[in-house]
Design an enzyme around this catalytic site. Structure first.
Site, PDB file in Angstrom:
ATOM      1  CD  GLU A   1      -2.443   5.500   4.170  1.00 26.90           C
ATOM      2  OE1 GLU A   1      -1.777   5.841   5.173  1.00 26.90           O
ATOM      3  OE2 GLU A   1      -3.261   6.254   3.610  1.00 26.90           O
ATOM      4  CE1 TYR A  53      -4.285  -1.616   5.241  1.00 25.32           C
ATOM      5  CE2 TYR A  53      -3.302   0.433   4.471  1.00 25.32           C
ATOM      6  CZ  TYR A  53      -3.862  -0.801   4.208  1.00 25.32           C
ATOM      7  OH  TYR A  53      -3.992  -1.215   2.908  1.00 25.32           O
ATOM      8  CB  SER A  96      -0.901   0.011   1.240  1.00 25.36           C
ATOM      9  OG  SER A  96      -1.512   1.266   1.434  1.00 25.36           O
TER      10      SER A  96
END
Length: 337
Positions: A133, A154, A131
């Site tokens: 992120e 996360y 990801s």
């Protein structure tokens, strides 16, 4: 011989689109679903309800990424040519409320799946859903060699899964790749994710069913693409000659406010009249800007995104307006986008 693919997270947005893509390419597709007291396979309805489905093969198996023994048994039984690990607790804001759970099912579970493949002795290729992120506070543009600086449980869990995948590739010679995907959306996006929250609210406000939309940080900048295009990129990574990691992104920068404005304008509404700030939706640590550089994917995979944010917004708003109209008229809702 027919290829076989195993997808974790097959009932999610990406999993359902990937299943459709692989079935169209002639694969036998196997998916792992968690046993639940209610049905949670509605995103797969377009496959099950397709009248031209006679030559397609979709198989669902009960399982859980927390159950290593079950994973080994499933992998041995299916003997897949390709494995796509899309299963995770994937909501960034929720990860602050459930950090340990997120770390387990998003991070450690990836290691558990890799070890299950190794222990099963199956020759397969594996895709790990990484990801954007993971980049967190690192300034854009972000590419494959950009340092990670995650700003949420996360993001931290995804970094763990990324390095586990890379380690198994180098330690055991596994064909294991990380797809570092930037935000990708669709009408099948979960209703608690910001883009779908916005487009669904636009449909409800336009219909007079909702008075306002409560939002957190409107200044965050993201790189939004169209999910069906991104799952094709996943498949292309596993067709490459060598296992490598790839960023998938549009390279465009739009703020959450931009997304909100475009969504309301498409429905002929003035967003300032309806959008209210609510600090409950703020993250404890914010990621200011994620903008991807997918030039490697274009160069080596031939992958180029076609749907950019302005068109993506229109697709999602139109779909939510149609879905609401179908619900109110009693027609069965089917999300084919």
């Amino acid at each position: 011989m027919t290829k076989k693919a195993l997808i974790t997270g097959i009932t999610g947005q990406d999993g359902s689109y990937l299943a459709e893509l692989l079935l169209e390419k002639g694969y036998d597709v196997h998916g792992i679903v968690r046993r639940s007291s209610s049905f949670n396979t509605e995103r797969l309805d377009p496959i099950f309800q397709d009248p031209h489905d006679s030559d397609r093969h979709l198989f669902l198996h009960y399982g859980d990424l927390n159950d290593g023994v079950n994973l080994i048994n499933l992998i041995r039984e299916i003997n897949p040519d390709e494995v796509y690990n899309l299963g995770a607790q994937s909501h960034v804001r929720v990860s602050f409320d459930q950090p340990v759970f997120t770390g387990d099912v998003t991070g450690i579970a990836a290691m558990r799946l890799l070890e299950a493949i190794r222990s099963a002795g199956v020759e397969t290729k594996i895709y790990q859903a990484s990801s954007s992120e993971m980049f967190g506070a690192t300034p854009p543009p972000q590419a494959e060699d950009t340092p990670f600086y995650p700003r949420s449980p996360y993001g931290v869990a995804k970094v763990y899964a990324y390095w586990a995948t890379k380690n198994y590739r180098e330690a055991y010679g596994m064909f294991a790749v990380n797809g570092i995907l930037f935000n990708h959306e669709s009408p099948r996006r979960g209703e608690t994710f910001v883009t779908r929250k916005v487009t669904r609210a636009v449909a409800r406000i336009k219909a007079g069913l909702q008075p306002a939309l409560h939002m957190g940080n409107l200044d965050a900048v993201r790189d939004w693409g169209y999910a069906p295009e991104y799952v094709e990129g996943m498949w292309r990574m596993l067709q490459h000659d060598t296992p490598q990691d790839f960023v998938l992104a549009t390279g465009t920068a739009y703020s959450v406010k931009d997304f909100v404005r475009m969504a309301f304008e498409h429905a002929d509404l003035e967003w300032e009249k309806y959008v209210k700030h609510d600090e409950r939706y703020e993250r404890p640590t914010e990621v200011d800007a994620l903008i991807g550089d997918a030039s490697k994917a274009e160069r080596e995979l031939g992958w180029v995104p076609k749907v950019l944010p302005p068109d993506l917004v229109k697709i999602m708003v139109d779909a939510d307006i149609q879905q609401l109209d179908d619900e109110r008229s009693g027609r069965k809702v089917r999300i084919d986008h």
